[in-house]
Structure formats: structure tokens, C-alpha cells
Design an enzyme around this catalytic site. Structure first.
Site: not given
Length: 161
Positions: A64, A116, A128
Site C-alpha cells: 500500500c 494502510h 489501494h
């Protein structure tokens, strides 16, 4: 991997995998000019379906924060490597409704650590790297995984870089 730069605007990049040599011979664009959010989104979408790889930063595997780092780098912005470091940059937004395409959304775990990050798109969506680079629905709770029909990541903060 071998880098050769014979001319200022021509970059030749070679790598050898087993007995096969792969090379890119072409012009590259400078990344010192900061590009628009539309260009950031277009770059991000080039990575769609790239597999997730912890520590990865390329089409063959990406995580990510590597995803956001490389997308922004290709558009003239320098971001640190990890999501929690990236979250220290930019200006926080008070509400999801203030977010614009290209803003970064950060998500935390149960201990409150940012783990994240993704890039906000239009229409309440986010791109993502989670399993692969994917587009999911996004709201003030977090990321709603379209296949699992549940929230996969809980929103902590949105930042404009």
C-alpha cells in the site's frame, strides 16, 4: 539491475533474469514538476490488479505505501516509504466530504497505529493495494470491500499533499 545514462533525456534500464536481458530504451519525463490530481489518478490506475507484495514498489508486486509512494513520485511528489511516515505530511481534512481525488486516506489498526494508505478517487471510491491494487467504496468509516461486503480498513485521517 544496471543503470546507464548516456544522454540527459535518454535512460536505458536493463535487468537480467536468468539468461534473458530486458531493457527499456526511451525518454523519461522529469518528476520535479508537480502534476495534477487527474494525472495522479491516471498513474494510479495503471497499477490496477498488480499483486500485493509486502515491501514491493513495482507492477510485479506492490504494497500500500509503496503504491502511494511510487504513484506520487511519478507525478513530482516525494513521499516517505511507510504509511505512518506518509501520514505525517500534508494538511488534514475534517470531513470525508472535503476530500478530493488524489488525497491520501490513512487507516489504523486496533492499537491506533497507521497501517494502510490509499488514494481517494471520485464517487466515494479509493484505489489501494490490498491483496492486489484494487478500487473499493470509501466513506467516513473506512474502506468497504466490494467482494467481502464488509469494512476491511478503518479510517483514521485524510491528508491533502
Amino acid at each position: 539491475m544496471q543503470w546507464v545514462q548516456p544522454y540527459r533525456d535518454l535512460l536505458i534500464r536493463k535487468c537480467k533474469v536468468e539468461n534473458t536481458v530486458f531493457a527499456f530504451e526511451g525518454k523519461t519525463t522529469g518528476t520535479s514538476i508537480k502534476k495534477t490530481s487527474e494525472e495522479i489518478i491516471n498513474t494510479a490506475k495503471l497499477f490496477l490488479n498488480a499483486p500485493y507484495l509486502w515491501g514491493g514498489k513495482q507492477f510485479f508486486g506492490i504494497d500500500c505505501s509503496g503504491f502511494t509512494q511510487i504513484v506520487y513520485k511519478l507525478n513530482g511528489y516525494k513521499l516517505p516509504r511507510d504509511a505512518y511516515q506518509q501520514a505525517e505530511l500534508g494538511h488534514p481534512l475534517s470531513f470525508v466530504e472535503e476530500a478530493q481525488a488524489g488525497d491520501l486516506a490513512f487507516f489504523d489498526n486496533e492499537e491506533g497505529k497507521i497501517v494502510h494508505v490509499g488514494i481517494i478517487l471520485n464517487n466515494n471510491e479509493i484505489i489501494h493495494a490490498s491483496g492486489q491494487v484494487r478500487i473499493d467504496k470509501f466513506d467516513h468509516y473506512g474502506i468497504f470491500h466490494s467482494e467481502n461486503k464488509k469494512y476491511s480498513h478503518m479510517l483514521r485521517v485524510i491528508k491533502r499533499i
